[in-house]
Structures are given as structure tokens and as C-alpha cells.
Scaffold this motif. Structure first.
Motif, PDB file in Angstrom:
ATOM      1  N   ILE A  41      36.430  29.640  40.165  1.00 35.75           N
ATOM      2  CA  ILE A  41      36.226  30.926  39.493  1.00 35.75           C
ATOM      3  C   ILE A  41      37.040  30.938  38.199  1.00 35.75           C
ATOM      4  O   ILE A  41      38.257  30.718  38.224  1.00 35.75           O
ATOM      5  CB  ILE A  41      36.624  32.113  40.392  1.00 35.75           C
ATOM      6  CG1 ILE A  41      35.849  32.052  41.724  1.00 35.75           C
ATOM      7  CG2 ILE A  41      36.349  33.438  39.683  1.00 35.75           C
ATOM      8  CD1 ILE A  41      36.210  33.171  42.704  1.00 35.75           C
ATOM      9  N   LEU A  42      36.317  31.116  37.089  1.00 39.00           N
ATOM     10  CA  LEU A  42      36.953  31.178  35.778  1.00 39.00           C
ATOM     11  C   LEU A  42      36.982  32.625  35.299  1.00 39.00           C
ATOM     12  O   LEU A  42      36.111  33.426  35.662  1.00 39.00           O
ATOM     13  CB  LEU A  42      36.158  30.350  34.748  1.00 39.00           C
ATOM     14  CG  LEU A  42      35.881  28.875  34.982  1.00 39.00           C
ATOM     15  CD1 LEU A  42      34.698  28.665  35.896  1.00 39.00           C
ATOM     16  CD2 LEU A  42      35.635  28.179  33.641  1.00 39.00           C
ATOM     17  N   TYR A  43      37.965  32.933  34.448  1.00 34.11           N
ATOM     18  CA  TYR A  43      38.045  34.260  33.822  1.00 34.11           C
ATOM     19  C   TYR A  43      37.988  34.083  32.312  1.00 34.11           C
ATOM     20  O   TYR A  43      38.861  33.430  31.729  1.00 34.11           O
ATOM     21  CB  TYR A  43      39.328  34.977  34.267  1.00 34.11           C
ATOM     22  CG  TYR A  43      39.241  35.275  35.746  1.00 34.11           C
ATOM     23  CD1 TYR A  43      38.657  36.449  36.196  1.00 34.11           C
ATOM     24  CD2 TYR A  43      39.663  34.334  36.676  1.00 34.11           C
ATOM     25  CE1 TYR A  43      38.511  36.701  37.549  1.00 34.11           C
ATOM     26  CE2 TYR A  43      39.527  34.576  38.036  1.00 34.11           C
ATOM     27  CZ  TYR A  43      38.942  35.756  38.468  1.00 34.11           C
ATOM     28  OH  TYR A  43      38.778  35.995  39.817  1.00 34.11           O
ATOM     29  N   HIS A  44      36.912  34.618  31.724  1.00 36.83           N
ATOM     30  CA  HIS A  44      36.684  34.512  30.280  1.00 36.83           C
ATOM     31  C   HIS A  44      37.096  35.811  29.594  1.00 36.83           C
ATOM     32  O   HIS A  44      36.960  36.901  30.158  1.00 36.83           O
ATOM     33  CB  HIS A  44      35.189  34.292  29.997  1.00 36.83           C
ATOM     34  CG  HIS A  44      34.663  32.965  30.439  1.00 36.83           C
ATOM     35  ND1 HIS A  44      34.534  31.886  29.591  1.00 36.83           N
ATOM     36  CD2 HIS A  44      34.208  32.532  31.648  1.00 36.83           C
ATOM     37  CE1 HIS A  44      34.013  30.861  30.236  1.00 36.83           C
ATOM     38  NE2 HIS A  44      33.809  31.224  31.491  1.00 36.83           N
ATOM     39  N   ARG A  45      37.504  35.687  28.346  1.00 39.77           N
ATOM     40  CA  ARG A  45      37.796  36.891  27.548  1.00 39.77           C
ATOM     41  C   ARG A  45      36.508  37.656  27.233  1.00 39.77           C
ATOM     42  O   ARG A  45      36.519  38.877  27.163  1.00 39.77           O
ATOM     43  CB  ARG A  45      38.478  36.501  26.238  1.00 39.77           C
ATOM     44  CG  ARG A  45      39.896  36.024  26.432  1.00 39.77           C
ATOM     45  CD  ARG A  45      40.586  35.731  25.124  1.00 39.77           C
ATOM     46  NE  ARG A  45      41.900  35.155  25.378  1.00 39.77           N
ATOM     47  CZ  ARG A  45      42.992  35.878  25.621  1.00 39.77           C
ATOM     48  NH1 ARG A  45      42.921  37.192  25.601  1.00 39.77           N
ATOM     49  NH2 ARG A  45      44.144  35.292  25.882  1.00 39.77           N
ATOM     50  N   ARG A  46      35.438  36.928  26.992  1.00 42.43           N
ATOM     51  CA  ARG A  46      34.178  37.565  26.606  1.00 42.43           C
ATOM     52  C   ARG A  46      33.053  37.057  27.516  1.00 42.43           C
ATOM     53  O   ARG A  46      33.199  36.058  28.215  1.00 42.43           O
ATOM     54  CB  ARG A  46      33.853  37.283  25.134  1.00 42.43           C
ATOM     55  CG  ARG A  46      34.887  37.771  24.139  1.00 42.43           C
ATOM     56  CD  ARG A  46      35.073  39.298  24.190  1.00 42.43           C
ATOM     57  NE  ARG A  46      33.833  40.011  23.979  1.00 42.43           N
ATOM     58  CZ  ARG A  46      33.375  40.399  22.794  1.00 42.43           C
ATOM     59  NH1 ARG A  46      34.075  40.146  21.692  1.00 42.43           N
ATOM     60  NH2 ARG A  46      32.249  41.065  22.693  1.00 42.43           N
TER      61      ARG A  46
END
Ligand SMILES: [Fe+2]
Length: 394
Positions: A41-46
């Protein structure tokens, strides 16, 4: 798939609001086998899924059609005769393929100019020569000769070279992983496995995160053997943090811990990775069998349901003459194969081998491409006749 890793910042619980500098981050679940397999699971700014433009580029330029030709025979491909140049992803040439795996050779001299992603399968890149770095949304890996570089299917990445490369690339059409039998019920690698968790190098997290890598927003994606070029609205590397078990790794082949027996053990002891319909084996320098009358050289054998491909990297391969660095041999189902004349006898009483090679055993027949046929050494099938070199290089 090796073990869980966390880099950067992630919220305490998945699927909950995560604010970074006052803005809601976008979660991106990267999953395998639907939602039942390994995931990260990745967390992107946009928003990671906004596409501005897409373009179809046609078939991969290195994917020539594969077909059998002529009588069934053992074959030897002189891959150093394949042209050098181009980018790692677009410049690679398909050598052999079946429904489960593609065997490619790349001799790149330039970096990937866009991000690339292989939607057709996991990639296992064996670095025969060359150095550089793999950049992806999960971080950075450095590679050098003798490394396996594993890239999960569909992960966008790019290779940047500090030296021209010579790569053997295995494209597993399902998944590539460590064999299940090397794990204990808790999921750890067994103490008797031929490597440990510490041998698998994780992506390094750059200061400031992968967004500092200045990645292109354009991804060249391979799917069904055809290329598409997608331009994303936001930086695919704008990742704040991630955790999970799907990540690219480097495994140096010399970290493989070979086993030796009183008498010769079958090639399965060299198994390093497994994919659907194939296994990858590593032959590394080692002490050989220690019975006083042991014959360390492999016995002639008919593996009646395996095609066998060997990529020779370094050293003097125990059972073969006439093969050189980056030679690729294909020994197909249906024919017995074994050592070249003199090798069987000469191995008795030896204590070590310095061979370094990668073997791929497939359970469905492989077909050669036009690129393979263009560099096939004539006469290899007769090269076992004593006193004749059969046209292979020596
Ligand atoms: Fe064999």
C-alpha cells in the motif's frame, strides 16, 4: 514477497484518512492474485490514477515471432552477437518464449527515457555486466554484475546506467517468487533454505522520498506484447510512504548458498526462484561431491518434461566445452543431454568448480525467435562427437 517492509510515513491503519501538510493523501493498493495475494500500500500526495493522454505504440520492437524450425536439436545461441545499444526496456530482444516465460537479452547503452512497466509479467533481470540504479515509487536499488534484479509486474520504474549493460531478462507471465518449500509455516525463509532474508536488498528510501528523483510522468507499458504510452497528471513517484510485501529487490547470485553431497545431487538443489511453469537455478562456485569415487560432473539425463536453458556467466562450466560468457544453450524435451567428451572423466577427483551460470527449466516447450536464430551456432547438436568441435567456438 520476501517479507514486509515499510518506508517513509504511513497511517496507523490502512484505508483511513491520512493528512500530510494539510492535504489528504491518496492510498494506492498494489495487489496480486486479485486481492488474495501479496500486496503493498502506497500513499501518494496526489491522485495516482489520473491519465492525461494515452497512445498505442504497437508491438514491442524486440518481440519477434517465435517458431520451431528444423529438426529437434540442442541449440547454442551466441548472444554477444546480438546488437548493442538502446534502452533497457525498449532495446531488449526476445530470445525464447512459451506461454509461461519469455527469455530476453538486453545490451543497453542508454537509460530508459520514460518510466516503463511490464504488464505481462514479473521481471527477473540477471546482470551479466553493467552497473546502475533502478528507480521506482518505492525507492532506489543499485545493481552490479552478478545481481538478480526482481521487478514486480506492472510496477513503473526506470533503469539508469553508470555502465553499459548486458542483461538476461526472464519475464514470468504469472509470478516469480522464492519456492514455497523454502518457507516455514510462519512465512520465514527456512534455516535450510539456500539464502536468508538478509540477502535480499530492499529499495533505499531517498532523502525527501522518491519525489526527489524527478521521474518522468510518462509510462511506457507492455501488455499483450504491445506498448502503450500513458502520460499521468501527477508524478507517479510522489510517494510519502508505503508498506507491504510487493517490492523490487536485488539478490546477488553469489549470496546463493550451494549444497554439496557425498555423491552428485540433482540440479534441483540449485533452485533459486520459481515461476508458474518454470524454475530459475543458480550455479555458483562451490566445493563438489566428496565421495572418493564421486563423479562431480552431471550425469547424462533425459528430463522428459523440461526444456533447459543455461546462460553461462563466468568460469569453466563443468559439463560443457565450446560455450563462452553470455552463451545461451537450449536443450529441449525429447533428447538426452549430458557432458561434453572428456568432461565426465576429467571431473573425477576434482574438489571445486568455479562455474557461474543461470539455468531456466520450463515445463512447456520453448520456441526460439528470429533474434535467436540469427545468432545460433551451427553444429552444436553434433559437438559431443569426440575430436570435433562441431562449429561451436572454443
Ligand atoms: Fe540438464
Amino acid at each position: 514477497m520476501i517479507h514486509r517492509v515499510q518506508k517513509g510515513s504511513v497511517p496507523a491503519k490502512p484505508h483511513t484518512a491520512f493528512y500530510v501538510e494539510g492535504r489528504l493523501a491518496y492510498e494506492h493498493c498494489f495487489t496480486r492474485r486479485g486481492f488474495e495475494g501479496a500486496y503493498t500500500i502506497l500513499y501518494h500526495r496526489r491522485e495516482p490514477h489520473w491519465v492525461r493522454t494515452e497512445e498505442e505504440l504497437g508491438a514491442h520492437p524486440g518481440a519477434s515471432p517465435t517458431a520451431w524450425d528444423g529438426p529437434v536439436r540442442r541449440r547454442h545461441f551466441l548472444t554477444p552477437q546480438l546488437p548493442e545499444g538502446g534502452e533497457p526496456f525498449l532495446g531488449r530482444k526476445l530470445l525464447l518464449a512459451n506461454k509461461d516465460v519469455g527469455v530476453w537479452i538486453a545490451r543497453p547503452t542508454a537509460d530508459d527515457t520514460t518510466l516503463v512497466a511490464n504488464g505481462d509479467g514479473d521481471e527477473l533481470i540477471f546482470v551479466h555486466s553493467g552497473r546502475g540504479r533502478l528507480e521506482c515509487p518505492l525507492g532506489v536499488l543499485h545493481f552490479s554484475p552478478g545481481d538478480y534484479v526482481f521487478v514486480p509486474r506492472a510496477l513503473p520504474y526506470r533503469l539508469r546506467l553508470s555502465e553499459p549493460g548486458f542483461f538476461l531478462i526472464l519475464e514470468g507471465r504469472s509470478f516469480i517468487d522464492v519456492p514455497r518449500q523454502f518457507r516455514n509455516p510462519a512465512g520465514q525463509l527456512l534455516m535450510g533454505a539456500p539464502y536468508s532474508h538478509r540477502d535480499f536488498q530492499e529499495p533505499a528510501w531517498p532523502d525527501g522520498g522518491p519525489a526527489t528523483l524527478g521521474a518522468p510522468r510518462v509510462v511506457t507499458l507492455l501488455r499483450h506484447g504491445r506498448l502503450s504510452r500513458l502520460e499521468y497528471v501527477h508524478d507517479p513517484f510522489d510517494v510519502i510512504g508505503w508498506d507491504g510485501q510487493v517490492w523490487p529487490f536485488v539478490f546477488p547470485i553469489r549470496c546463493f548458498q550451494p549444497k554439496t553431497g557425498l555423491v552428485h545431487l540433482p540440479p534441483t538443489i540449485h533452485t533459486t526462484f520459481a515461476g508458474g511453469g518454470f524454475v530459475v537455478c543458480s550455479f555458483v562456485p562451490r566445493v563438489v561431491d566428496f565421495h572418493p569415487q564421486a563423479i562431480p560432473c552431471p550425469y547424462p539425463h533425459s528430463s522428459v518434461d523440461c526444456d533447459e536453458v543455461i546462460f553461462y556467466a563466468e568460469g569453466n562450466f563443468t559439463s560443457r566445452r565450446g560455450v563462452g560468457p553470455a552463451s545461451v544453450t537450449l536443450h529441449p524435451i525429447g533428447l538426452p543431454h549430458g557432458p561434453h567428451p572428456g568432461r565426465y572423466e576429467a571431473s573425477i577427483g576434482t574438489t571445486r568448480t568455479d562455474e557461474l551460470a543461470v539455468m531456466v527449466d520450463t515445463f512447456a516447450p520453448l520456441l526460439p525467435s528470429d533474434h535467436a536464430r540469427a545468432v545460433e551456432a551451427p553444429g552444436y547438436n553434433q559437438s559431443w562427437l569426440a575430436g570435433e568441435n562441431g562449429g561451436v567456438m572454443e
